[in-house]
Design a protein around this motif. Structure first.
Motif, PDB file in Angstrom:
ATOM      1  N   ILE A  96       0.634 100.569 -82.739  1.00  0.00           N
ATOM      2  CA  ILE A  96       0.340  99.570 -81.718  1.00  0.00           C
ATOM      3  C   ILE A  96       0.326  98.183 -82.361  1.00  0.00           C
ATOM      4  CG2 ILE A  96      -1.325  98.791 -79.994  1.00  0.00           C
ATOM      5  CD1 ILE A  96      -2.333 101.625 -79.814  1.00  0.00           C
ATOM      6  N   THR A  97       1.062  97.249 -81.771  1.00  0.00           N
ATOM      7  CA  THR A  97       1.088  95.872 -82.259  1.00  0.00           C
ATOM      8  C   THR A  97       0.774  94.923 -81.109  1.00  0.00           C
ATOM      9  OG1 THR A  97       3.472  95.732 -81.864  1.00  0.00           O
ATOM     10  CG2 THR A  97       2.761  96.360 -84.079  1.00  0.00           C
ATOM     11  N   ALA A  98       0.218  93.754 -81.459  1.00  0.00           N
ATOM     12  CA  ALA A  98      -0.086  92.746 -80.443  1.00  0.00           C
ATOM     13  C   ALA A  98       1.219  92.175 -79.897  1.00  0.00           C
ATOM     14  CB  ALA A  98      -0.938  91.638 -81.048  1.00  0.00           C
ATOM     15  N   SER A  99       1.218  91.873 -78.609  1.00  0.00           N
ATOM     16  CA  SER A  99       2.385  91.246 -78.001  1.00  0.00           C
ATOM     17  C   SER A  99       2.177  89.733 -77.958  1.00  0.00           C
ATOM     18  CB  SER A  99       2.596  91.786 -76.584  1.00  0.00           C
ATOM     19  OG  SER A  99       1.643  91.226 -75.705  1.00  0.00           O
ATOM     20  N   GLU A 100       3.176  89.033 -77.429  1.00  0.00           N
ATOM     21  CA  GLU A 100       3.063  87.585 -77.287  1.00  0.00           C
ATOM     22  C   GLU A 100       2.091  87.203 -76.168  1.00  0.00           C
ATOM     23  OE1 GLU A 100       6.608  88.822 -79.341  1.00  0.00           O
ATOM     24  OE2 GLU A 100       5.853  89.342 -77.348  1.00  0.00           O
ATOM     25  N   MET A 101       1.716  88.174 -75.337  1.00  0.00           N
ATOM     26  CA  MET A 101       0.806  87.928 -74.219  1.00  0.00           C
ATOM     27  C   MET A 101      -0.574  88.471 -74.572  1.00  0.00           C
ATOM     28  SD  MET A 101       0.420  86.786 -71.126  1.00  0.00           S
ATOM     29  CE  MET A 101      -0.724  86.973 -69.741  1.00  0.00           C
ATOM     30  N   PRO A 102      -1.602  87.610 -74.705  1.00  0.00           N
ATOM     31  CA  PRO A 102      -2.947  88.105 -75.037  1.00  0.00           C
ATOM     32  C   PRO A 102      -3.420  89.151 -74.032  1.00  0.00           C
ATOM     33  CG  PRO A 102      -2.865  85.715 -75.186  1.00  0.00           C
ATOM     34  CD  PRO A 102      -1.575  86.145 -74.557  1.00  0.00           C
ATOM     35  N   GLY A 103      -3.995  90.219 -74.549  1.00  0.00           N
ATOM     36  CA  GLY A 103      -4.467  91.296 -73.685  1.00  0.00           C
ATOM     37  C   GLY A 103      -3.452  92.403 -73.495  1.00  0.00           C
ATOM     38  N   TYR A 104      -2.267  92.221 -74.035  1.00  0.00           N
ATOM     39  CA  TYR A 104      -1.197  93.217 -73.919  1.00  0.00           C
ATOM     40  C   TYR A 104      -0.703  93.602 -75.303  1.00  0.00           C
ATOM     41  CZ  TYR A 104      -0.951  92.236 -68.928  1.00  0.00           C
ATOM     42  OH  TYR A 104      -1.255  92.114 -67.595  1.00  0.00           O
ATOM     43  N   VAL A 105      -0.251  94.835 -75.418  1.00  0.00           N
ATOM     44  CA  VAL A 105       0.242  95.342 -76.697  1.00  0.00           C
ATOM     45  C   VAL A 105       1.581  96.036 -76.497  1.00  0.00           C
ATOM     46  CG1 VAL A 105      -2.058  95.648 -77.714  1.00  0.00           C
ATOM     47  CG2 VAL A 105      -1.015  97.527 -76.398  1.00  0.00           C
ATOM     48  N   LYS A 106       2.230  96.335 -77.631  1.00  0.00           N
ATOM     49  CA  LYS A 106       3.456  97.122 -77.644  1.00  0.00           C
ATOM     50  C   LYS A 106       3.187  98.399 -78.442  1.00  0.00           C
ATOM     51  CE  LYS A 106       5.679  93.553 -79.321  1.00  0.00           C
ATOM     52  NZ  LYS A 106       6.734  92.649 -79.848  1.00  0.00           N
ATOM     53  N   VAL A 107       3.823  99.486 -78.031  1.00  0.00           N
ATOM     54  CA  VAL A 107       3.631 100.786 -78.687  1.00  0.00           C
ATOM     55  C   VAL A 107       4.984 101.259 -79.202  1.00  0.00           C
ATOM     56  CG1 VAL A 107       2.791 103.152 -78.455  1.00  0.00           C
ATOM     57  CG2 VAL A 107       1.742 101.320 -77.095  1.00  0.00           C
ATOM     58  N   HIS A 108       5.090 101.344 -80.512  1.00  0.00           N
ATOM     59  CA  HIS A 108       6.342 101.763 -81.147  1.00  0.00           C
ATOM     60  C   HIS A 108       6.149 103.139 -81.782  1.00  0.00           C
ATOM     61  CE1 HIS A 108       9.531 101.782 -84.352  1.00  0.00           C
ATOM     62  NE2 HIS A 108      10.226 101.337 -83.319  1.00  0.00           N
ATOM     63  N   LEU A 109       7.102 104.025 -81.562  1.00  0.00           N
ATOM     64  CA  LEU A 109       7.059 105.353 -82.181  1.00  0.00           C
ATOM     65  C   LEU A 109       7.946 105.356 -83.406  1.00  0.00           C
ATOM     66  CD1 LEU A 109       5.784 105.962 -79.410  1.00  0.00           C
ATOM     67  CD2 LEU A 109       6.811 108.228 -79.550  1.00  0.00           C
ATOM     68  N   GLU A 110       7.299 105.414 -84.566  1.00  0.00           N
ATOM     69  CA  GLU A 110       8.022 105.343 -85.836  1.00  0.00           C
ATOM     70  C   GLU A 110       8.847 106.595 -86.092  1.00  0.00           C
ATOM     71  OE1 GLU A 110       7.523 102.563 -88.267  1.00  0.00           O
ATOM     72  OE2 GLU A 110       6.945 101.737 -86.318  1.00  0.00           O
ATOM     73  N   ASN A 111       8.436 107.710 -85.508  1.00  0.00           N
ATOM     74  CA  ASN A 111       9.109 108.985 -85.793  1.00  0.00           C
ATOM     75  C   ASN A 111       9.343 109.733 -84.480  1.00  0.00           C
ATOM     76  OD1 ASN A 111      10.220 111.129 -87.129  1.00  0.00           O
ATOM     77  ND2 ASN A 111       8.298 111.916 -87.941  1.00  0.00           N
ATOM     78  N   SER A 112      10.050 109.065 -83.566  1.00  0.00           N
ATOM     79  CA  SER A 112      10.224 109.623 -82.228  1.00  0.00           C
ATOM     80  C   SER A 112      11.038 110.906 -82.219  1.00  0.00           C
ATOM     81  CB  SER A 112      10.904 108.598 -81.318  1.00  0.00           C
ATOM     82  OG  SER A 112      12.206 108.294 -81.794  1.00  0.00           O
ATOM     83  N   GLN A 113      11.883 111.112 -83.220  1.00  0.00           N
ATOM     84  CA  GLN A 113      12.723 112.311 -83.247  1.00  0.00           C
ATOM     85  C   GLN A 113      11.923 113.563 -83.577  1.00  0.00           C
ATOM     86  OE1 GLN A 113      15.843 112.110 -82.130  1.00  0.00           O
ATOM     87  NE2 GLN A 113      15.305 109.952 -81.828  1.00  0.00           N
ATOM     88  N   ASN A 114      10.758 113.366 -84.179  1.00  0.00           N
ATOM     89  CA  ASN A 114       9.938 114.521 -84.555  1.00  0.00           C
ATOM     90  C   ASN A 114       8.824 114.699 -83.521  1.00  0.00           C
ATOM     91  OD1 ASN A 114       8.966 116.671 -86.056  1.00  0.00           O
ATOM     92  ND2 ASN A 114       7.674 115.367 -87.325  1.00  0.00           N
ATOM     93  N   PHE A 115       9.217 114.714 -82.276  1.00  0.00           N
ATOM     94  CA  PHE A 115       8.239 114.785 -81.192  1.00  0.00           C
ATOM     95  C   PHE A 115       7.947 116.233 -80.863  1.00  0.00           C
ATOM     96  CE2 PHE A 115       5.906 113.106 -77.686  1.00  0.00           C
ATOM     97  CZ  PHE A 115       5.981 114.087 -76.711  1.00  0.00           C
ATOM     98  N   SER A 116       6.747 116.670 -81.137  1.00  0.00           N
ATOM     99  CA  SER A 116       6.342 118.024 -80.757  1.00  0.00           C
ATOM    100  C   SER A 116       4.831 118.074 -80.616  1.00  0.00           C
ATOM    101  CB  SER A 116       6.799 119.049 -81.799  1.00  0.00           C
ATOM    102  OG  SER A 116       6.187 118.797 -83.040  1.00  0.00           O
ATOM    103  N   ARG A 117       4.380 118.846 -79.672  1.00  0.00           N
ATOM    104  CA  ARG A 117       2.956 119.014 -79.450  1.00  0.00           C
ATOM    105  C   ARG A 117       2.454 120.341 -80.002  1.00  0.00           C
ATOM    106  NH1 ARG A 117      -0.995 115.779 -78.375  1.00  0.00           N
ATOM    107  NH2 ARG A 117      -1.924 117.042 -76.759  1.00  0.00           N
TER     108      ARG A 117
END
Length: 408
Positions: A96-117
């Motif tokens: 999770i990183t801060a966005s340019e808009m205060p109060g909002y964030v961005k969510v990046h998946l560093e390893n999206s290909q290894n998605f399993s529950r």
């Protein structure tokens, strides 16, 4: 605080208590019945939604938030806000990183290909369904996916055609319900109309998909420094876009509902005062002022006042906060409690703010100066919907001793 100052509004006390008890506070029988309907309907819908493998994998639980569950709802218990809490798998490495808009964030998946529950279970279409081309969680894609999951779930129920629209029929052991759905912002609103134990029930349930994260995952900005995170160790991100901003599907609004519920708990007259201010807002048609903005004014005041303030008379707390409301409108600035750089009223045109003030200032002036209870009672009639008829305060007021009718 001098005794005379906080007793200045004593003559308003019976009127406010009557309004709060008779016209603002929710009916207990309605609450119990509608809660049972909600649980019945939600159970059936979630059962069908969980047939979607990805939703079943991500879904943790429903979170009961909003005005009703905070004890801030006014009028009738027929609107409910429910967050559908989703968990991203740890091995997808969400950052999770801060966005340019205060109060909002961005969510990046560093390893999206290894998605399993679960061991041996993967979802190859996950990135296509929920992420943009750079593996950021996309609000538009998540909402589109959630809409398809909910639509398919509802289609499992009997479909009735009525005036060109499709109405779903749900039959349970205790009731028969007709369901429709609408979409506004991040919420999917289930519109329920039916019979429960031979009583007609009409209610709306807002379902909002949210992702839950641990407080430790907040980016390094003002949020981490806030001591109130100690109450609860999670926060949510909601797919709600900023107002008056270029639409950014990567922007997720932060939500600290659990922490806010703790903050406003056991604060004496705080909740009744919020409800009264919301009733005044509704009756004066301040449509631009969301309930959350009013709640935010009270959250800030919790920081500024002695805790004993909330145990003063309802009339004193209400009038104090009504004047605070006026000041925030004059400034056209209600800072977001969790990041004051985000002005919740940034979208509000100055002319709109002035129009709202034109209704608030005369009310404050009259309540400050008038000691004519009949005159005041008509002013407070604004709080009450026309369908409920005029207020009947006089039986209570006439029984009061003279010194309590008008405070000298």
């Amino acid at each position: 605080m001098a005794t005379k100052e906080y007793r200045h509004y004593d003559h308003l006390e019976p009127i406010l208590n009557n309004i709060n008890g008779e016209y603002v506070k929710l009916n207990e029988d309605d609450k119990r019945r509608n809660n049972m309907v909600l649980q019945e309907v939600l159970k059936e819908i979630l059962r069908e939604m969980k047939k979607n493998p990805l939703f079943n994998s991500l879904f943790r639980q429903e979170f009961y938030g909003g005005s009703y569950y905070d004890g801030l709802k006014v009028s009738k218990p027929n609107e409910y806000d429910l967050d559908l809490l989703l968990d991203l798998p740890v091995n997808a490495c969400p950052i999770i990183t801060a966005s340019e808009m205060p109060g909002y964030v961005k969510v990046h998946l560093e390893n999206s290909q290894n998605f399993s529950r679960k061991k041996g279970v993967t979802y190859p279409n996950f990135a296509l369904k929920l992420l943009d081309e750079n593996n950021y969680l996309s609000t538009t894609k998540v909402l589109g996916w959630m809409e398809s999951v909910l639509t398919k779930a509802l289609n499992e129920f009997e479909i009735l055609s009525e005036k060109g629209s499709h109405i779903k029929k749900l039959q349970t052991s205790q009731g028969t319900y007709y369901l429709g759905v609408s979409k506004q912002g991040p919420a999917f609103t289930l519109k329920i109309n039916g019979l429960f134990d031979s009583v007609v029930v009409k209610m709306d349930i807002d379902l909002v998909p949210c992702f839950a994260f641990k407080i430790q995952e907040l980016p390094e900005d003002p949020y981490r420094q806030n001591k109130y995170h100690a109450f609860k160790d999670e926060f949510f991100v909601v797919p709600k876009k900023p107002k008056n901003q270029d639409y950014q599907p990567r922007y997720w609004r932060l939500s600290f509902q659990q922490q806010e519920s703790i903050l406003i708990k056991n604060k004496g007259k705080l909740k009744p005062a919020i409800r009264l201010l919301k009733r005044l807002r509704d009756s004066s048609f301040h449509r631009s002022i969301a309930s959350y903005y009013i709640k935010t004014i009270f959250l800030w005041e919790i920081l500024y006042v002695d805790p004993c303030f909330w145990n003063k008379s309802l009339s004193y707390v209400f009038m104090t906060m009504l004047k605070k409301y006026q000041k925030y409108l004059e400034d056209c600035d209600i800072p977001y409690f969790w990041n004051k750089e985000n002005n919740l009223l940034c979208y509000l045109h100055r002319d709109t703010s002035k129009n709202i003030l034109r209704t608030i200032i005369p009310i404050i002036k009259q309540l400050e100066t008038s000691r004519d209870l009949k005159d005041i009672s008509f002013r407070f009639a604004q709080f009450i919907p026309e369908s409920m008829g005029p207020p009947d305060f006089w039986n209570e007021i006439e029984d009061l001793p003279p010194e309590r009718k008008i405070y000298e």
